[in-house]
Enzyme design. Sequence first.
Site, mmCIF file in Angstrom:
data_model
loop_
_atom_site.group_PDB
_atom_site.id
_atom_site.type_symbol
_atom_site.label_atom_id
_atom_site.label_comp_id
_atom_site.label_asym_id
_atom_site.label_seq_id
_atom_site.Cartn_x
_atom_site.Cartn_y
_atom_site.Cartn_z
ATOM 1 C CB SER A 216 -22.131 25.160 -44.160
ATOM 2 O OG SER A 216 -21.230 24.759 -43.151
ATOM 3 C CE LYS A 217 -20.904 19.181 -49.122
ATOM 4 N NZ LYS A 217 -20.226 18.905 -50.351
ATOM 5 N NE ARG A 218 -17.095 25.674 -42.789
ATOM 6 C CZ ARG A 218 -17.211 25.945 -44.098
ATOM 7 N NH1 ARG A 218 -16.603 25.186 -44.986
ATOM 8 N NH2 ARG A 218 -17.925 26.960 -44.522
ATOM 9 C CG ASP A 219 -24.968 23.112 -39.214
ATOM 10 O OD1 ASP A 219 -24.821 22.724 -38.038
ATOM 11 O OD2 ASP A 219 -26.032 23.563 -39.656
#
Length: 449
Positions: A216-219
């Site tokens: 995920s882009k938040r990772d």
Amino acid sequence: MKKFRARYAPSPTGHLHIGNARTALFNYLFARHHGGDFIIRIEDTDVARNVEGGITSQLNNLKWLGMDWDEGVDVGGPFGPYNQLSRLELYKKYAFELLEKGYAYKDFKEGSEEFAIRFRVPENVLYEFDDVIRGTLKFESKDVEDWIILKDNGIPTYNFAVVIDDHYMEISHVFRGEEHITNTPKQLMVYDALGWDYPTFGHMTIIVNEDRKKLSKRDTNTIQFIEDYKNLGFLPEAMLNFLSLLGWSPKDDEEILSKDELISLFDENRLSAAPSYFDKQKLAYINSRYLKALSMDELKDLTRPFLINHGIKIKNEAWLESLLSILKDRLSYGAEITKYYDQFFHHDFVLEPAVLEEIKEFDNEVVIKGFMDAIASVDFTDDVAINQALKDTGKALNIKGKPLFMPIRIATTGEAHGPSLPVSLSLLGKELVMKRMNKTLEVLKGETK
Ligand code: GLU
């Protein structure tokens, strides 16, 4: 047979993400393998999410990776315009056609004349399609609610616009992320209502991180934007190669493949539905393989900016070449040059227990002192002269080979193995070499007490 036409249809909501780059790549490889067309269409109808410069950034990163396209927002083509906000009339026309034919109805905003157009999902219809990657997929219409195709501001929703465009642009194959599987029945309804043929769909696997969770882009543990890899000195050919293995593999499992080889080997029937692991070590390995194949000039171009940004003064080209010849085999990507530079020159010189054991096997004090004498008047910018001093030391002491080189290598670099010793010594410079040898002698003296 009709020409194969595949497209990459990004929403310009930011930089090119690993997952999107992979989507683009598989469509590209598919088109090129079959001698078809590759098209880039910008899906910019989610206006609030569009970011300034998003399109340019996407295109530049795709180009950097080595892809090119036959039609697109920047190069034009016979089916343009290639961004959805410039095609609003077309969507409107078909939305009203569906309205007239009863496939859709007006959905008025409360207390207003303005309306959206909503698709009337038929009752008891089974939607079915053959996914290239997943086989036959089926959906029942009762699981889908009536949905908006055209908003009251005249902008279509994704599921509607994508059908009009794929039909109009004569797209034959759609490879995209698996998150679009559940969108597909909505799209099939529109194809049916307008009496158009479906393209062939293939929904690709997800990419997972080390914890086997969907990337995920938040990772923040995984670098996910192509731009960032570019800025770290990864090579585009290596990135392209690595991306191609995220959910696809050639028959013989060969892993190092050039773009041309990928085009010739690509087979959509070998796309996998199993989650694909984003293996950072594999990326580093593949990149290092491509780095090793670079010429000295290419390596200099790649690493120079990182050295300069790190405040390192490049003495001259010969110095830089020596430095790279010493450090290149350790590099996985360009930016790492500064880490190895620092280790080579600045690390607090310590003799790890293992090398200490190793140096003790030799007549270390005699060799080190002998070499110190031999280099007293040697010009250290000249590795040939240093090599001569090594030979002279050996001759004077009647020692050669490992018993000669090992104590000197360990006493000066702290390592038992490494690239050319004279070049390493020349780079370190006489002062540092003397300092390290003195320190080694002290350590050894302490050990024998
Ligand atoms: N704009 C969509 C996306 O970025 C494209 C989906 C599709 O390929 O149909 O996910």
